[in-house]
Every structure is written in C-alpha cells, then in structure tokens.
Scaffold this active site. Structure first.
Site, PDB file in Angstrom:
ATOM      1  N   SER A  72       0.718  -1.401   0.059  1.00 27.31           N
ATOM      2  CA  SER A  72      -0.113  -0.140   0.093  1.00 27.31           C
ATOM      3  C   SER A  72       0.807   1.423   0.100  1.00 27.31           C
ATOM      4  CB  SER A  72      -1.018   0.060   1.073  1.00 27.31           C
ATOM      5  OG  SER A  72      -2.140  -0.890   1.117  1.00 27.31           O
ATOM      6  N   GLY A 125       2.972  -0.753   3.819  1.00 28.28           N
ATOM      7  CA  GLY A 125       2.107  -1.728   3.262  1.00 28.28           C
ATOM      8  C   GLY A 125       2.330  -2.926   3.498  1.00 28.28           C
ATOM      9  N   TYR A 150     -10.630   2.392   6.477  1.00 25.85           N
ATOM     10  CA  TYR A 150      -9.699   1.941   5.173  1.00 25.85           C
ATOM     11  C   TYR A 150     -10.296   1.099   4.226  1.00 25.85           C
ATOM     12  CZ  TYR A 150      -5.298   0.927   2.989  1.00 25.85           C
ATOM     13  OH  TYR A 150      -4.366   0.758   1.909  1.00 25.85           O
ATOM     14  N   SER A 151     -10.038   1.362   2.860  1.00 26.33           N
ATOM     15  CA  SER A 151     -10.768   0.662   1.956  1.00 26.33           C
ATOM     16  C   SER A 151      -9.789   0.681   0.485  1.00 26.33           C
ATOM     17  CB  SER A 151     -12.124   1.270   1.672  1.00 26.33           C
ATOM     18  OG  SER A 151     -12.659   0.448   0.462  1.00 26.33           O
ATOM     19  N   ASN A 152      -9.349  -0.372   0.243  1.00 27.74           N
ATOM     20  CA  ASN A 152      -8.606  -0.347  -1.061  1.00 27.74           C
ATOM     21  C   ASN A 152      -9.497   0.154  -2.018  1.00 27.74           C
ATOM     22  OD1 ASN A 152      -5.839  -1.531  -0.478  1.00 27.74           O
ATOM     23  ND2 ASN A 152      -7.181  -2.875   0.486  1.00 27.74           N
TER      24      ASN A 152
END
Length: 382
Positions: A99, A337, A195-197
């Site tokens: 990330s 990440g 948090y969200s990809n």
C-alpha cells in the site's frame, strides 16, 4: 472465508489472507520536528532491531535503509534471503511494497488537481458516470477527496479475496470493483474514516479516464522517472516475478500455518492500491522528495498533509499520506504496506531524516507488527 482486519497503518491484516496493502500515519499540524539526531550515527541500534525481528518474531529476513539529515545513508540486513538455500539477504533488495503504492497514486491525482484536470471536491460520478452504485453506495455523493482520505464509506474489496485463490490470476480493475459493490456501504460518505482499497481503485480509474493513459505509465512518467527511482516499477500484466536482487517473501495462510514461499504472484489485485515493487532506499527517496515539494505544488502538498484521525496510537491519515508520532517527539510522514510475502514500514521527518524497514513475511500477531514500527522509530530517533 474467515478474515480478521486490523488497521495498523499498512492495510488490512488478515488471519488467513493478507491480500491487501497499505499503511497509515498521522500528522499533527504545527507539530515540532524531533530533535536533530543522526539515525546513521547509531547503526548498532538499527541492527539490533532487525536482529530481534528475525530472532524473536520469526521473520525470515529484515532489511532497512536509514538516511540522516545530511543525506548519508546506511543499509542493514538480518536473517536469510532464501529459507531453502540459506543465501544472504541482498542489501537494499527489491520487495513488494503493497500500500505504499497508494501514496504514488495520490501524488498523480494531486498533480492532476494542480493542473486543473481533477477537482478534490468534485463527485466521483463526474469522472466515472453511473459506475459506482450499490447498497448505500452512490458515486454522485462521493468526492475525490473522500476517496484519497478513506472517508467515502466504500466497502473494501481486499477483505473479500483470498491470497491463494488470486495468486496466479490476473484481475482487471473493474473485476475488483465488482467484488466491492456486492457489499453494502460501510458508512455514509464523510461520516467516518475507514480504510478501503476500493477508494484507490477508483482513484486509479479516474486518473486513466482524465489522462487517457494507463495508470502505470502516468506513475512512471510523473514520479518514478522524474525523481530517479531506479529500482521502482509497476509490474506489467502477467509479471509474477521480481526483476532485481530480492529476498524471497513468505506467507502464512492460515495465520498459524507454516511459512510458504510466496515470492512469485500476480499482484494485479493490488493495482492502484498496492502493486508497486521498490527498495527501502527508493522509498526514502520518494517520501523525501514529496515532503520537500519536488512532486507537488505547495497547495496540493498542504492538502495531502491535512489529516483525520485513523484509529488509535495517534495515527492520522491525509490524502494518501500518513503521520505517526515519534518517541523522541514530533511525527514522521509515510504510508507503509502489506502484501503476501512482505511488509514495509517507514517514512521521513520534516527535518530530512528517513527510514524504511521491510520484513519478508507479514506479522501475524500484534506484538510482531508493533516491533516493525518500533524498528522505524528507533532508526529515526537514534
């Protein structure tokens, strides 16, 4: 599939699958920079931290790159680069940086904001009309800022994919979005941080829509080549190996299972949220250049550094950039990440110190995860 999510500043942590990539930090506006201490002047402290990650926390290998205020750099290794052969860890070897990719994606978006091609407070639907719809989900009410800040309320596709199932599979960004949109919104837009990809998946799609070029090309042209990141690249479709010298990455799935070599994998599921490969030193160069104003105009860098609370421990999240308190005072800026096989943590201070630490397996318990962050703190505080 059982999952366990822990927002620790590096993405979703999962008991059976670590298929996400992220990191988190915190900014306290007006916070004083820590006392000037040369991290490179205390190499033994950093080496001891890495040795402990291998000896006590079971990491196959640990690597670090530490830069002091004058730009002097030291690199460190501990453990073995390959459990099968016992080979040495390549100094400053390439790793999958998960990330940390989000910070690169955010920089491209903010460059386009500075060029007048994207508006931070413009709705997602203006760029991707009709694409973002679902239960409690409507792109007409979500702004670009909320994507980059993780305040959109969008569900995270990453917690619904299994590492073993996607390891050898190429996934298009639209397929990943379809996974996310099967689930209802986590919250209303702007209501809370989460948090969200999926947020960065959409940010990448917006970049492509606005520029008419692949995200990887824009990232390479606007960042990687611009500041000379010679060991950083966006893997091509179908590229499952790591190009340069690297320690092998290992993964536990389930969390109490044996370590398995996970070095070769298709990272397409990470895309704008987690696909990049780099080194600790290149990450230090990137975040140093970013904070020095070499990648963004002052107005956009200020937006990037404007943060909201992100969990506990003083962690805060800006626009693809995080800040975290240091034990010696002040904060450091970065991201971090996780991706199956590797975890990276680190960042830079406002006075020019930088440190990044990588381990070759995602920690499966809170104490080991904390020890990686502690290693960064020790490197920056001396």
């Amino acid at each position: 599939m059982r999952t366990q999510t822990r927002q620790q500043g590096g993405g979703r942590r999962r008991a059976v699958s670590a298929a996400t990539a992220v990191a988190i930090g915190v900014m306290t506006l007006g916070a004083l920079a820590p006392p000037s201490v040369s991290a490179a002047a205390r190499p033994d402290a950093v080496q001891q931290s890495l040795n402990a990650l291998v000896r006590d926390d079971g990491m196959p290998a640990a690597l670090a790159s530490v830069q002091d205020r004058d730009g002097r750099t030291r690199t460190y290794t501990a453990g073995v680069g390959d459990l099968a052969t016992g080979s040495k860890v390549p100094r400053d070897g390439q790793v999958r940086i998960g990330s940390n990719t989000k910070a690169f994606t955010a920089v491209v978006v903010l460059q386009l904001v500075g060029e007048g091609k994207i508006g931070l407070d413009t709705m997602v639907d203006d760029y991707l009309p009709g694409l973002v719809r679902g239960e409690g989900i409507d792109g007409r009410h979500i702004t670009v800022r909320q994507l980059l800040q993780h305040t959109s309320g969008l569900p995270d596709y990453g917690v619904h994919v299994d590492d073993d199932e996607i390891r050898n599979r190429y996934l298009e960004p639209r397929e990943l979005l379809d996974i996310a949109l099967r689930y209802k919104a986590d919250a209303a837009p702007g209501e809370t941080w989460g948090y969200s990809n999926t947020n960065y998946l959409l940010a990448g799609l917006i970049v492509q829509k606005v520029t008419g070029r692949p995200l990887a090309e824009e990232m390479d042209r606007r960042i990687i080549k611009r500041i000379g990141l010679r060991h950083t690249y966006f893997p091509a479709p179908g590229e499952m190996t790591i190009r340069e010298l690297h320690p092998r990455g290992y993964h536990r799935n389930p969390a109490d299972g044996p370590l398995r070599d996970f070095t070769e994998m298709d990272p397409s599921w990470g895309w704008a949220a987690g696909q990049l490969i780099s080194t600790n030193s290149d990450l230090n160069r990137f975040f140093t250049a970013l904070l020095a104003g070499r990648l963004l105009p002052a107005a956009q860098l200020a937006e990037m550094r404007t943060t909201v609370p992100a969990g506990t421990s003083g962690l805060r999240y800006g626009l693809g950039l995080t800040s975290r308190p240091l034990s010696c005072g002040g904060v450091y800026w970065g991201h971090g990440g996780d991706i199956a096989g590797y975890e990276t943590r680190g960042g830079v201070t406002d006075d020019g110190r930088a440190a990044n630490v990588a381990v070759t397996s995602i920690p499966t318990d809170d104490s080991a995860a904390q020890h990686v962050k502690d290693a960064v703190d020790r490197a920056l505080c001396g």
